[in-house]
Scaffold this active site. Structure first.
Site, PDB file in Angstrom:
ATOM      1  N   LYS A   1       0.906  -1.264   0.116  1.00 38.82           N
ATOM      2  CA  LYS A   1       0.181  -0.243  -0.153  1.00 38.82           C
ATOM      3  C   LYS A   1       0.845   1.261   0.062  1.00 38.82           C
ATOM      4  O   LYS A   1       2.163   1.122   0.077  1.00 38.82           O
ATOM      5  CB  LYS A   1      -0.889   0.081   1.171  1.00 38.82           C
ATOM      6  CG  LYS A   1      -2.037  -1.172   1.373  1.00 38.82           C
ATOM      7  CD  LYS A   1      -2.888  -1.090   2.286  1.00 38.82           C
ATOM      8  CE  LYS A   1      -3.766  -2.201   2.280  1.00 38.82           C
ATOM      9  NZ  LYS A   1      -4.864  -2.258   3.498  1.00 38.82           N
TER      10      LYS A   1
ATOM     11  N   ASN B   1      -1.924  -0.122   7.216  1.00 43.18           N
ATOM     12  CA  ASN B   1      -1.482  -1.466   7.632  1.00 43.18           C
ATOM     13  C   ASN B   1      -0.477  -2.075   6.543  1.00 43.18           C
ATOM     14  O   ASN B   1      -0.287  -3.237   6.281  1.00 43.18           O
ATOM     15  CB  ASN B   1      -2.564  -2.520   8.083  1.00 43.18           C
ATOM     16  CG  ASN B   1      -3.495  -2.386   7.141  1.00 43.18           C
ATOM     17  OD1 ASN B   1      -3.751  -1.964   5.930  1.00 43.18           O
ATOM     18  ND2 ASN B   1      -4.507  -3.317   7.164  1.00 43.18           N
TER      19      ASN B   1
HETATM   20  N1  UDP Z   1      -9.842  -0.948   7.274  1.00 45.93           N
HETATM   21  C1  UDP Z   1      -9.994   0.192   8.248  1.00 45.93           C
HETATM   22  N2  UDP Z   1     -10.725   0.253   9.269  1.00 45.93           N
HETATM   23  C2  UDP Z   1     -11.449  -0.847   9.638  1.00 45.93           C
HETATM   24  C3  UDP Z   1     -11.242  -2.085   8.962  1.00 45.93           C
HETATM   25  C4  UDP Z   1     -10.418  -1.980   7.855  1.00 45.93           C
HETATM   26  O1  UDP Z   1      -9.093   1.323   7.941  1.00 45.93           O
HETATM   27  O2  UDP Z   1     -12.061  -1.054  10.550  1.00 45.93           O
HETATM   28  C5  UDP Z   1      -8.931  -0.642   6.127  1.00 45.93           C
HETATM   29  C6  UDP Z   1      -7.555  -1.601   6.403  1.00 45.93           C
HETATM   30  O3  UDP Z   1      -6.605  -0.836   5.939  1.00 45.93           O
HETATM   31  C7  UDP Z   1      -7.819  -2.846   5.802  1.00 45.93           C
HETATM   32  C8  UDP Z   1      -9.055  -2.516   4.565  1.00 45.93           C
HETATM   33  O4  UDP Z   1      -9.681  -1.555   5.037  1.00 45.93           O
HETATM   34  O5  UDP Z   1      -6.622  -3.435   5.263  1.00 45.93           O
HETATM   35  C9  UDP Z   1      -9.672  -3.703   3.897  1.00 45.93           C
HETATM   36  O6  UDP Z   1     -10.338  -4.241   5.017  1.00 45.93           O
HETATM   37  P1  UDP Z   1     -10.611  -5.817   5.046  1.00 45.93           P
HETATM   38  O7  UDP Z   1     -11.594  -5.968   6.156  1.00 45.93           O
HETATM   39  O8  UDP Z   1     -10.861  -6.326   3.636  1.00 45.93           O
HETATM   40  O9  UDP Z   1      -9.228  -6.391   5.569  1.00 45.93           O
HETATM   41  P2  UDP Z   1      -8.014  -7.108   4.857  1.00 45.93           P
HETATM   42  O10 UDP Z   1      -8.459  -8.047   4.150  1.00 45.93           O
HETATM   43  O11 UDP Z   1      -7.122  -6.068   4.091  1.00 45.93           O
HETATM   44  O12 UDP Z   1      -7.102  -7.633   5.979  1.00 45.93           O
END
Ligand code: UDP
Length: 160
Positions: free
Chosen positions: A20, A123
């Site tokens: 990212k 992240n």
């Molecule tokens: N995210 C966030 N707040 C939240 C949940 C997710 O900012 O409460 C962001 C975080 O960067 C995450 C992305 O949104 O990686 C996509 O969310 P997802 O639930 O798909 O998580 P991932 O698959 O990336 O672990």
């Protein structure tokens, strides 16, 4: 044979990984590529791209009604990302383990998010959460001419 028509199962499973914008700014590209290479996965696509908001809205379509959605799109479009496709046995699930949990605070030390970040909104890395998502994301981010078929001379030392 076209890459997108080949059977993406077994050792040919593919996943979409993206460093990212914060990961690029924080010079984590080398470390992340190193981890996937040394694990034994095969790099089949890689590019540095400034993602459009349209692309990101498609990519995160399933999260469109979440309260953090617009901040997420701003974050992901704040600079270039390194988009990659990695191939190998169980690569989707294994890559998710290598990444850690969505919230870095819940990620074990040793994982990428566990070692290198603090907040969910920064992240550093994305990885597909299922084989289905991987297929959708790869076709969204890559043209099939950007996915490379090549013989890995070390594969007999990775697979028995
Ligand atoms: N995210 C966030 N707040 C939240 C949940 C997710 O900012 O409460 C962001 C975080 O960067 C995450 C992305 O949104 O990686 C996509 O969310 P997802 O639930 O798909 O998580 P991932 O698959 O990336 O672990």
């Amino acid at each position: 044979a076209h890459f997108f028509q080949s059977g993406w199962t077994g050792v040919n499973e593919c996943t979409f990984i993206a460093v990212k914008p914060d990961g690029v700014q924080r010079k984590m590209v080398g470390e992340i590529v190193r981890r996937f290479e040394k694990k034994g996965f095969k790099l089949v696509g890689l590019k540095l791209v400034q993602a459009s908001e349209d692309l990101l809205r498609d990519h995160y379509w399933s999260l469109r009604s979440k309260p953090f959605f617009s901040k997420l799109i701003t974050y992901m479009s704040s600079g270039p990302v390194v988009a990659m496709v990695w191939r190998g046995l169980d690569v989707v699930k294994t890559a998710r383990k290598m990444l850690g949990e969505t919230n870095p605070a819940d990620s074990l030390p040793g994982t990428i998010r566990g070692n290198y970040c603090v907040e969910m909104g920064r992240n550093v890395i994305h990885g597909s959460d299922s084989v289905e998502s991987a297929q959708k994301e790869i076709s969204l981010w890559f043209h099939q001419s950007e996915l490379n078929r090549w013989e890995d001379c070390g594969s007999q030392w990775i697979y028995n």
